[in-house]
Design a protein around this motif. Sequence first.
Motif, PDB file in Angstrom:
ATOM      1  N   ASP A   5       0.821  -1.199   0.000  1.00 43.32           N
ATOM      2  CA  ASP A   5       0.000   0.000   0.000  1.00 43.32           C
ATOM      3  C   ASP A   5       0.860   1.256   0.000  1.00 43.32           C
ATOM      4  O   ASP A   5       2.007   1.239   0.471  1.00 43.32           O
ATOM      5  CB  ASP A   5      -0.912   0.018   1.234  1.00 43.32           C
ATOM      6  N   PRO A   6       0.312   2.372  -0.512  1.00 41.78           N
ATOM      7  CA  PRO A   6       1.018   3.646  -0.387  1.00 41.78           C
ATOM      8  C   PRO A   6       1.224   3.973   1.105  1.00 41.78           C
ATOM      9  O   PRO A   6       0.621   3.323   1.967  1.00 41.78           O
ATOM     10  CB  PRO A   6       0.063   4.642  -1.046  1.00 41.78           C
ATOM     11  N   PRO A   7       2.051   4.965   1.439  1.00 42.34           N
ATOM     12  CA  PRO A   7       2.538   6.008   0.553  1.00 42.34           C
ATOM     13  C   PRO A   7       3.725   5.561  -0.293  1.00 42.34           C
ATOM     14  O   PRO A   7       4.445   4.634   0.065  1.00 42.34           O
ATOM     15  CB  PRO A   7       2.958   7.135   1.508  1.00 42.34           C
ATOM     16  N   PHE A   8       3.900   6.251  -1.416  1.00 41.64           N
ATOM     17  CA  PHE A   8       5.036   6.019  -2.294  1.00 41.64           C
ATOM     18  C   PHE A   8       6.189   6.858  -1.750  1.00 41.64           C
ATOM     19  O   PHE A   8       6.423   7.978  -2.185  1.00 41.64           O
ATOM     20  CB  PHE A   8       4.685   6.420  -3.733  1.00 41.64           C
ATOM     21  N   ASP A   9       6.917   6.291  -0.789  1.00 42.11           N
ATOM     22  CA  ASP A   9       8.015   7.015  -0.155  1.00 42.11           C
ATOM     23  C   ASP A   9       9.349   6.510  -0.693  1.00 42.11           C
ATOM     24  O   ASP A   9       9.397   5.759  -1.667  1.00 42.11           O
ATOM     25  CB  ASP A   9       7.945   6.856   1.366  1.00 42.11           C
ATOM     26  N   SER A  10      10.446   6.942  -0.064  1.00 45.73           N
ATOM     27  CA  SER A  10      11.771   6.543  -0.550  1.00 45.73           C
ATOM     28  C   SER A  10      11.938   5.034  -0.544  1.00 45.73           C
ATOM     29  O   SER A  10      12.532   4.454  -1.468  1.00 45.73           O
ATOM     30  CB  SER A  10      12.864   7.199   0.290  1.00 45.73           C
TER      31      SER A  10
ATOM     32  N   GLU B 151       0.548   8.492  -8.374  1.00 41.31           N
ATOM     33  CA  GLU B 151      -0.893   8.392  -8.559  1.00 41.31           C
ATOM     34  C   GLU B 151      -1.597   9.735  -8.722  1.00 41.31           C
ATOM     35  O   GLU B 151      -2.618   9.824  -9.394  1.00 41.31           O
ATOM     36  CB  GLU B 151      -1.471   7.567  -7.416  1.00 41.31           C
ATOM     37  N   LYS B 152      -1.091  10.783  -8.113  1.00 34.93           N
ATOM     38  CA  LYS B 152      -1.682  12.102  -8.319  1.00 34.93           C
ATOM     39  C   LYS B 152      -1.195  12.690  -9.650  1.00 34.93           C
ATOM     40  O   LYS B 152      -1.983  13.163 -10.466  1.00 34.93           O
ATOM     41  CB  LYS B 152      -1.302  13.040  -7.177  1.00 34.93           C
ATOM     42  N   LEU B 153       0.132  12.649  -9.881  1.00 31.78           N
ATOM     43  CA  LEU B 153       0.704  13.286 -11.064  1.00 31.78           C
ATOM     44  C   LEU B 153       0.305  12.595 -12.366  1.00 31.78           C
ATOM     45  O   LEU B 153       0.289  13.232 -13.419  1.00 31.78           O
ATOM     46  CB  LEU B 153       2.230  13.304 -10.961  1.00 31.78           C
ATOM     47  N   ALA B 154      -0.012  11.307 -12.306  1.00 35.70           N
ATOM     48  CA  ALA B 154      -0.294  10.559 -13.531  1.00 35.70           C
ATOM     49  C   ALA B 154      -1.480  11.134 -14.295  1.00 35.70           C
ATOM     50  O   ALA B 154      -1.580  10.962 -15.513  1.00 35.70           O
ATOM     51  CB  ALA B 154      -0.538   9.082 -13.213  1.00 35.70           C
ATOM     52  N   VAL B 155      -2.381  11.841 -13.610  1.00 37.16           N
ATOM     53  CA  VAL B 155      -3.539  12.399 -14.316  1.00 37.16           C
ATOM     54  C   VAL B 155      -3.118  13.469 -15.317  1.00 37.16           C
ATOM     55  O   VAL B 155      -3.848  13.747 -16.283  1.00 37.16           O
ATOM     56  CB  VAL B 155      -4.573  13.007 -13.334  1.00 37.16           C
TER      57      VAL B 155
ATOM     58  N   ASP C  44     -13.237  28.047  -6.053  1.00 38.00           N
ATOM     59  CA  ASP C  44     -13.551  26.906  -5.177  1.00 38.00           C
ATOM     60  C   ASP C  44     -12.584  25.785  -5.543  1.00 38.00           C
ATOM     61  O   ASP C  44     -12.652  25.235  -6.658  1.00 38.00           O
ATOM     62  CB  ASP C  44     -15.004  26.476  -5.388  1.00 38.00           C
ATOM     63  N   ILE C  45     -11.657  25.449  -4.645  1.00 33.18           N
ATOM     64  CA  ILE C  45     -10.557  24.549  -5.003  1.00 33.18           C
ATOM     65  C   ILE C  45     -10.332  23.476  -3.951  1.00 33.18           C
ATOM     66  O   ILE C  45     -10.739  23.608  -2.795  1.00 33.18           O
ATOM     67  CB  ILE C  45      -9.237  25.333  -5.225  1.00 33.18           C
ATOM     68  N   ILE C  46      -9.665  22.421  -4.392  1.00 33.13           N
ATOM     69  CA  ILE C  46      -9.196  21.343  -3.527  1.00 33.13           C
ATOM     70  C   ILE C  46      -7.673  21.367  -3.543  1.00 33.13           C
ATOM     71  O   ILE C  46      -7.054  21.483  -4.601  1.00 33.13           O
ATOM     72  CB  ILE C  46      -9.704  19.975  -4.027  1.00 33.13           C
ATOM     73  N   LEU C  47      -7.064  21.240  -2.363  1.00 35.02           N
ATOM     74  CA  LEU C  47      -5.610  21.156  -2.248  1.00 35.02           C
ATOM     75  C   LEU C  47      -5.255  19.835  -1.599  1.00 35.02           C
ATOM     76  O   LEU C  47      -5.939  19.388  -0.656  1.00 35.02           O
ATOM     77  CB  LEU C  47      -5.043  22.303  -1.402  1.00 35.02           C
ATOM     78  N   LYS C  48      -4.181  19.184  -2.079  1.00 27.31           N
ATOM     79  CA  LYS C  48      -3.785  17.908  -1.496  1.00 27.31           C
ATOM     80  C   LYS C  48      -2.299  17.663  -1.695  1.00 27.31           C
ATOM     81  O   LYS C  48      -1.697  18.150  -2.659  1.00 27.31           O
ATOM     82  CB  LYS C  48      -4.598  16.754  -2.101  1.00 27.31           C
ATOM     83  N   PRO C  49      -1.698  16.884  -0.792  1.00 28.04           N
ATOM     84  CA  PRO C  49      -0.293  16.506  -0.956  1.00 28.04           C
ATOM     85  C   PRO C  49      -0.161  15.454  -2.043  1.00 28.04           C
ATOM     86  O   PRO C  49      -1.095  14.680  -2.294  1.00 28.04           O
ATOM     87  CB  PRO C  49       0.085  15.935   0.412  1.00 28.04           C
ATOM     88  N   LEU C  50       0.994  15.399  -2.686  1.00 27.77           N
ATOM     89  CA  LEU C  50       1.200  14.407  -3.740  1.00 27.77           C
ATOM     90  C   LEU C  50       1.361  12.998  -3.186  1.00 27.77           C
ATOM     91  O   LEU C  50       1.148  12.027  -3.911  1.00 27.77           O
ATOM     92  CB  LEU C  50       2.435  14.775  -4.576  1.00 27.77           C
ATOM     93  N   ASP C  51       1.753  12.880  -1.923  1.00 28.50           N
ATOM     94  CA  ASP C  51       2.020  11.548  -1.370  1.00 28.50           C
ATOM     95  C   ASP C  51       0.942  11.089  -0.402  1.00 28.50           C
ATOM     96  O   ASP C  51       1.150  10.163   0.376  1.00 28.50           O
ATOM     97  CB  ASP C  51       3.388  11.510  -0.680  1.00 28.50           C
ATOM     98  N   GLY C  52      -0.220  11.718  -0.449  1.00 28.68           N
ATOM     99  CA  GLY C  52      -1.288  11.326   0.462  1.00 28.68           C
ATOM    100  C   GLY C  52      -2.004  10.074  -0.002  1.00 28.68           C
ATOM    101  O   GLY C  52      -1.906   9.656  -1.153  1.00 28.68           O
ATOM    102  N   MET C  53      -2.747   9.466   0.908  1.00 25.81           N
ATOM    103  CA  MET C  53      -3.567   8.295   0.591  1.00 25.81           C
ATOM    104  C   MET C  53      -4.785   8.305   1.502  1.00 25.81           C
ATOM    105  O   MET C  53      -4.763   8.897   2.578  1.00 25.81           O
ATOM    106  CB  MET C  53      -2.778   6.989   0.777  1.00 25.81           C
TER     107      MET C  53
END
Length: 318
Positions: free
Chosen positions: A89-94, A125-129, A157-166
């Motif tokens: 499972d994520p997160p996709f860490d080092s 998973e976030k950047l792939a979009v 009206d926006i959503i903000l999220k970290p790239l490594d979240g799950m």
Amino acid sequence: MNLLFIADPLEHFKIYKDTTFAMMREAAARGHRLSVCQPCHVSWRSGGRVTALAQAITLTGEPDAWWRPEGDAAPLVLAETDGVLMRKDPPFDSEYFYATHLLEQAEREGARVVNSPRSLRDHPEKLAVMEFPQFVTPTLVTRSADEVRQFHAEHRDIILKPLDGMGGMGIFRVGADGLNLGSIVETLNQHGTRTLMVQRFIPEITQGDKRVLIIDGEPVPHVLARIPQGSEVRGNLAAGGKGVAQPLNDADRETARAVGRLLAPRGLLLIGLDIIGDRVTEVNVTSPTCFQEIQQQTGFDVARTFVDALERVLQRGR
């Protein structure tokens, strides 16, 4: 076939909903032999081949003690298995990143790894979009607080999220009043040292964040809509969303096929596409889930479809 599952510890599995367990159960029902390990059990000694300290297991069919070991854990050369399923499972860490390098070396030695370690690395998973601008809501990836403020001024009206979240962790919504925007950006970008993603809010989230499963390029005919509850804007099951299985609609089928046709040849046998309204928000490739929820509500056996595809792919590689 001998299959090695690289996953989280078995004692953490919730087998009533766990997708990796559903894969194991279907594979075992077909007579395939199962071994398991964690990424920390994979090693590579100079002059040797990539090896895992793996435990052979048998599934018992019991709800609690659902597996039993067969002998002691022993070194297993990954290239000597019939297939390796990377299901951590994520997160996709080092550490996940390093694991993909070890698995890619195992591929060079002849191992068959699903999903492809290179593609796991190349499709966060976030950047792939961002490869599919025709399907996404307006999206910004940046470290810059100024760029985030400009994006908010444009879209309100926006959503903000970290790239490594799950699991919905670290997701914030900021409306037209901009309340707490500066504080949220500071929290997510750590004063400009971390990259975050900003997307225009999609109001159709009230109808659910749809998980569309793509197996070997073809979408599964049912989706799981994760519907936010109460005042939440997050539909993630881990954040309290309610999972409701629905037939795949024509628009989402065409989107999923377009994504699947491009990504499946890159070694992504299983993809979990997240769609809100008609906009793709994430392309999940590390360990997509929702097999059991879909089967329990619709009767469609996703695990059977997946193992059919897995067998085809592994047999082609022999």
